[in-house]
Design an enzyme around this catalytic site. Structure first.
Site, short mmCIF file in Angstrom:
data_model
loop_
_atom_site.label_atom_id
_atom_site.label_comp_id
_atom_site.label_asym_id
_atom_site.label_seq_id
_atom_site.Cartn_x
_atom_site.Cartn_y
_atom_site.Cartn_z
N GLU A 75 47.34 -124.91 -53.21
CA GLU A 75 47.97 -123.63 -52.89
C GLU A 75 49.24 -123.50 -53.71
O GLU A 75 50.02 -124.48 -53.84
CB GLU A 75 48.28 -123.60 -51.38
CG GLU A 75 48.11 -122.26 -50.75
CD GLU A 75 46.67 -121.74 -50.82
OE1 GLU A 75 46.35 -121.02 -51.78
OE2 GLU A 75 45.88 -122.08 -49.92
N GLY A 133 45.89 -108.48 -46.18
CA GLY A 133 47.14 -109.25 -46.13
C GLY A 133 46.90 -110.58 -45.43
O GLY A 133 47.80 -111.12 -44.79
N GLY A 150 45.54 -113.59 -46.76
CA GLY A 150 45.42 -114.83 -47.50
C GLY A 150 44.03 -115.06 -48.08
O GLY A 150 43.72 -116.16 -48.56
N SER A 203 42.70 -112.55 -50.15
CA SER A 203 42.74 -111.71 -51.34
C SER A 203 41.81 -110.50 -51.31
O SER A 203 40.99 -110.29 -52.20
CB SER A 203 42.48 -112.57 -52.58
OG SER A 203 43.26 -112.05 -53.61
N ASP A 240 42.15 -116.29 -57.46
CA ASP A 240 41.35 -115.39 -56.63
C ASP A 240 40.29 -114.68 -57.48
O ASP A 240 39.11 -114.63 -57.13
CB ASP A 240 42.25 -114.36 -55.95
CG ASP A 240 43.38 -115.02 -55.18
OD1 ASP A 240 43.29 -116.25 -54.95
OD2 ASP A 240 44.33 -114.33 -54.82
N TYR A 248 57.12 -114.47 -53.22
CA TYR A 248 56.19 -115.07 -54.17
C TYR A 248 56.84 -115.14 -55.55
O TYR A 248 56.86 -116.19 -56.20
CB TYR A 248 54.94 -114.18 -54.21
CG TYR A 248 53.77 -114.77 -54.92
CD1 TYR A 248 52.78 -115.42 -54.22
CD2 TYR A 248 53.65 -114.68 -56.30
CE1 TYR A 248 51.68 -115.95 -54.87
CE2 TYR A 248 52.57 -115.20 -56.95
CZ TYR A 248 51.59 -115.84 -56.23
OH TYR A 248 50.52 -116.37 -56.88
C1 GLA Z 1 47.78 -115.50 -53.84
C2 GLA Z 1 47.68 -115.36 -55.36
C3 GLA Z 1 46.96 -116.56 -55.95
C4 GLA Z 1 47.59 -117.87 -55.49
C5 GLA Z 1 47.76 -117.89 -53.98
C6 GLA Z 1 48.52 -119.08 -53.50
O1 GLA Z 1 46.52 -115.44 -53.28
O2 GLA Z 1 46.99 -114.18 -55.71
O3 GLA Z 1 46.96 -116.46 -57.35
O4 GLA Z 1 48.81 -118.07 -56.15
O5 GLA Z 1 48.42 -116.72 -53.50
O6 GLA Z 1 47.83 -120.26 -53.78
#
Ligand code: GLA
Length: 380
Positions: free
Chosen positions: A30, A117, A119, A121, A166, A216
């Protein structure tokens, strides 16, 4: 199965093409992708569905069934409304124009069960889906890796400087497998996830990670400062990927302690990715679970992207007999938790955790068992 919310659209446009894009899960690795490290993601059994039909008008008429809202964007130079779901479509149109790829007008409807939202994607699912629709409709013949890059570039236009995990996963995943992806070379290796390791579950905290964007980008900047310190010390480096553990240790007094802790997390997490791949190959559920627990601790204490709701879910899960390990998944500050349960053939009951969670945060906890799904595909 096509969401019911899209059936009217389908009936009114029987020639619309149907695309299914999987939500991404990530076993481990992650916040390592944008440091050009390693990740171990897979496609999930939660999907976004898009229906699309070309039109003669120079615009995209988009319908987001989940919001019950329609938006029309000109195909040329549309406004990117940063606070609105349409930003991903507008950003795709800008990216495509920047690469001189032809577009056409479209009527598009989409919906699905990837938490928003959460996690997993959902944003990349929409972006990748739109690019696949165009790739086919306009006969671009752009290969999956290049589509993944275009999708990432589009998302960057919305202000989040994410990595490529993702988009790459959604375009390359294979059923029953995770991808050990080197985010520098963009070469991946399939890693089978054997059933004897146990059952994987996702828990949705219901906390949508709205604040994640600035946080982020801050994490990116913090690690960038560590790389700069390394360069000042004579190390050839462009990303944390280039630093050895010893090199980083030598920089401890040169950088702020918070930046140092974040960089340490990234190097450790990269190592855990390889260890997880080995644990899966060996069918070692105990080791796999430990790695999840270590990853969560690092994300919480060093990288600082967890939140009290996610910590409660992980802590309570880890108290359960037979629970090998759990960790927050995705960007953080809300979203989902991934857990590995040693399988005893019984249906797992997590209702006591939902009760504690509800009593503490007045929120509903939902969960489901993961099946490792497949990359995006046109299904109709
Ligand atoms: C989001 C980003 C990814 C990655 C994750 C964390 O999903 O889009 O590219 O950085 O967070 O691992």
């Amino acid at each position: 199965m096509l969401p019911r919310s899209l059936i009217d659209f389908q009936q009114s446009r029987p020639h619309a093409r149907i695309w299914r894009v999987p939500g991404r899960i990530n076993l481990i690795g992650e916040h390592t992708d944008y440091h050009e490290g390693w990740v171990l993601p897979a496609a999930s059994n939660r999907d976004m569905w898009l229906l699309a039909e070309a039109s003669v008008f120079p615009e995209w008429r988009l319908y987001a069934a989940r919001y019950g809202e329609a938006v029309t964007l000109p195909t040329e130079d549309p406004l990117i409304r940063l606070d609105h779901w349409s930003r991903y479509a507008a950003a795709v149109l800008h990216t495509v124009a920047a690469h001189n790829l032809p577009v056409c007008g479209m009527d598009i409807a989409f919906d699905g069960d990837i938490p928003i939202g959460g996690g997993m994607s959902s944003s990349s699912a929409l972006t990748c889906g739109l690019l696949c629709v165009l790739n086919e409709a306009m006969s671009w013949d752009v290969p999956p890796l290049q589509l993944a890059r275009l999708a990432r570039e589009s998302e960057h236009r919305t202000g989040v400087l994410g990595g490529i995990m993702d988009q790459y996963t959604m375009l390359h995943a294979k059923a029953g497998q995770a991808l050990l992806l080197d985010c520098r070379t963009l070469v991946s290796e399939a890693v089978a996830v054997p059933a004897e390791v146990g059952e994987w579950y996702i828990f949705d905290s219901g906390v949508s990670h709205d604040l994640v964007h600035s946080a982020y980008n801050d994490r990116r900047a913090a690690c960038g400062r560590v790389v700069e310190a390394a360069v000042r010390a004579g190390v050839e480096a462009t990303h944390l990927r280039d630093l050895e553990v010893d090199t980083l240790a030598g920089l401890q007094t040169e950088v702020q302690s918070g930046d140092y802790a974040k960089a340490c997390f990234v190097l450790e997490e990269n190592r855990r990715v390889h260890r997880m791949a080995a644990a899966l190959s060996a069918g070692d559920d105990v080791r796999a679970g430990q790695l999840l627990i270590e990853s969560h601790a690092g994300l919480r204490d060093d990288y600082r992207v967890s939140c009290p709701e996610l910590d409660l879910i992980v802590d309570r899960l880890c108290e359960m007999p037979g629970l090998a390990g759990a960790r927050m998944m995705g960007a953080g500050f809300g979203g989902t938790v991934l857990a590995l349960l040693q399988s005893d053939g019984e249906e797992a009951d997590f209702s006591h955790i939902a009760k504690i969670y509800g009593a503490t945060y007045d929120r509903e906890l939902t969960w489901w068992k993961v099946r490792f799904g497949q990359a995006v595909a046109r299904v109709g």
